[in-house]
Design an enzyme around this catalytic site. Structure first.
Site, mmCIF file in Angstrom:
data_model
loop_
_atom_site.group_PDB
_atom_site.id
_atom_site.type_symbol
_atom_site.label_atom_id
_atom_site.label_comp_id
_atom_site.label_asym_id
_atom_site.label_seq_id
_atom_site.Cartn_x
_atom_site.Cartn_y
_atom_site.Cartn_z
ATOM 1 C CB SER A 69 -0.974 -0.046 1.183
ATOM 2 O OG SER A 69 -2.063 0.822 0.988
ATOM 3 C CG ASP A 85 -4.549 -1.704 0.653
ATOM 4 O OD1 ASP A 85 -3.811 -2.355 1.403
ATOM 5 O OD2 ASP A 85 -4.434 -0.480 0.457
#
Length: 311
Positions: free
Chosen positions: A41, A155
């Site tokens: 991320s 994610d």
């Protein structure tokens, strides 16, 4: 004795991830140069900036961020899958010079994403840097899933928030991990009866609506204001999203670190900072520097103790 290959696992955590910049700066200043980088991320973004020689550019940009500028990177999605499309974020990586292909970098680098259909972890070790970073940052409910090849990704924090395991896979023999998710669960309180459109998040949403075509704007703006208008004290949209992410990542982080602990873990104390507080980058960077300086004796001691590990 041969020196072990140093790996750096840059964890997820939204805006708290700017602490990674401070961590890397101190390691470089001390001559401790990571030879393997894995990022999840926001960690993928910082790792990519570092390996493309753009860490200072990212720092300068982050420290100057205001909510108005954050809003300028958000393209509202009208087709579902997330509040924002995320294409402007990918383009901004190009503006910052975070470009090229992963396989052309001078050190092994990988980003972590989650395959939306299979739920499995996906390690991206080649292909365009911007697309891999964008896929790793696709926070559910915020950014729409990213498509790479024939697959859709969300994610990486859903499966591997601190990619220590990826560092091992890339050849590291000594791993430093940065945990951005410590002490977050149980520290939040319900908000008072305030407008969910107040402050930076309100400016962010209003700006994003303003750039829509006029024919779409009126209905979208009315829906957004209705969705975010003041209500009795209870969690609002952004609070639920942020706290749910915190809870999820806390549990996954504890489990993954128990299975594959790093040699050294740096834990910036940023419990007061939410994952969307991008205007507090300077504080996060300085906390990253402080924690790394404090960890230097442990890093050097553990690194020396592992110097006999064959590479």
């Amino acid at each position: 004795m041969s020196e072990p290959v140093m790996g750096l696992a840059l964890g997820s955590g939204g805006s708290r991830g700017f602490a990674h910049i401070g961590v890397i700066e101190v390691l470089e200043e001390e001559g401790l140069r990571p030879e393997v980088i894995a990022g999840c991320s926001i960690g993928a973004m910082v790792g990519a900036a570092y390996l493309t020689g753009r860490l200072k550019d990212l720092r300068d940009w982050a420290e100057a961020l205001t909510w108005h500028e954050v809003a300028g990177l958000l393209d509202i999605s009208l087709t579902g899958g997330g509040l924002f499309v995320g294409e402007l974020i990918e383009r901004h990586l190009d503006v910052l010079g975070i470009i090229g292909n992963i396989e052309d970098l001078d050190r092994p680098f990988a980003t972590v994403a989650t395959n939306y259909l299979t739920g499995l972890e996906q390690c991206h070790r080649e292909g365009p840097i911007g697309k891999a970073v964008r896929a790793s940052m696709s926070i559910p409910g915020v950014l729409t899933p990213a498509k790479l090849g024939d697959d859709w990704f969300v994610d990486g924090g859903l499966v591997n928030p601190i990619p220590v395991s990826i560092c091992w896979a890339l050849g590291a023999k000594f791993v430093i991990a940065i945990n951005l998710n410590d002490g977050l669960v149980g520290s939040r309180e319900l908000p008072g009866e305030v407008s969910k459109m107040s402050g930076g998040r309100g400016e962010m949403v209003e700006h994003a609506v303003a750039v829509l075509p006029a024919s779409w704007r009126e209905g979208t703006e009315r829906a957004v204001h209705e969705f975010l208008k003041p209500r009795p004290p209870k969690p609002g949209y952004f609070e639920v999203l942020a706290d749910s992410i915190n809870i999820m990542q806390d549990h996954i982080t504890r489990s993954s670190l128990a299975r594959e602990p790093p040699h050294v873990m740096i834990v910036p104390q940023l419990g007061s900072m939410g994952p969307f507080d991008f205007d507090q980058a300077k504080m996060a960077i300085e906390e990253g520097r402080k924690c790394t300086r404090n960890a230097l004796p442990e890093i050097r001691r553990n690194f020396s103790a592992n110097a006999s590990i064959p590479v």
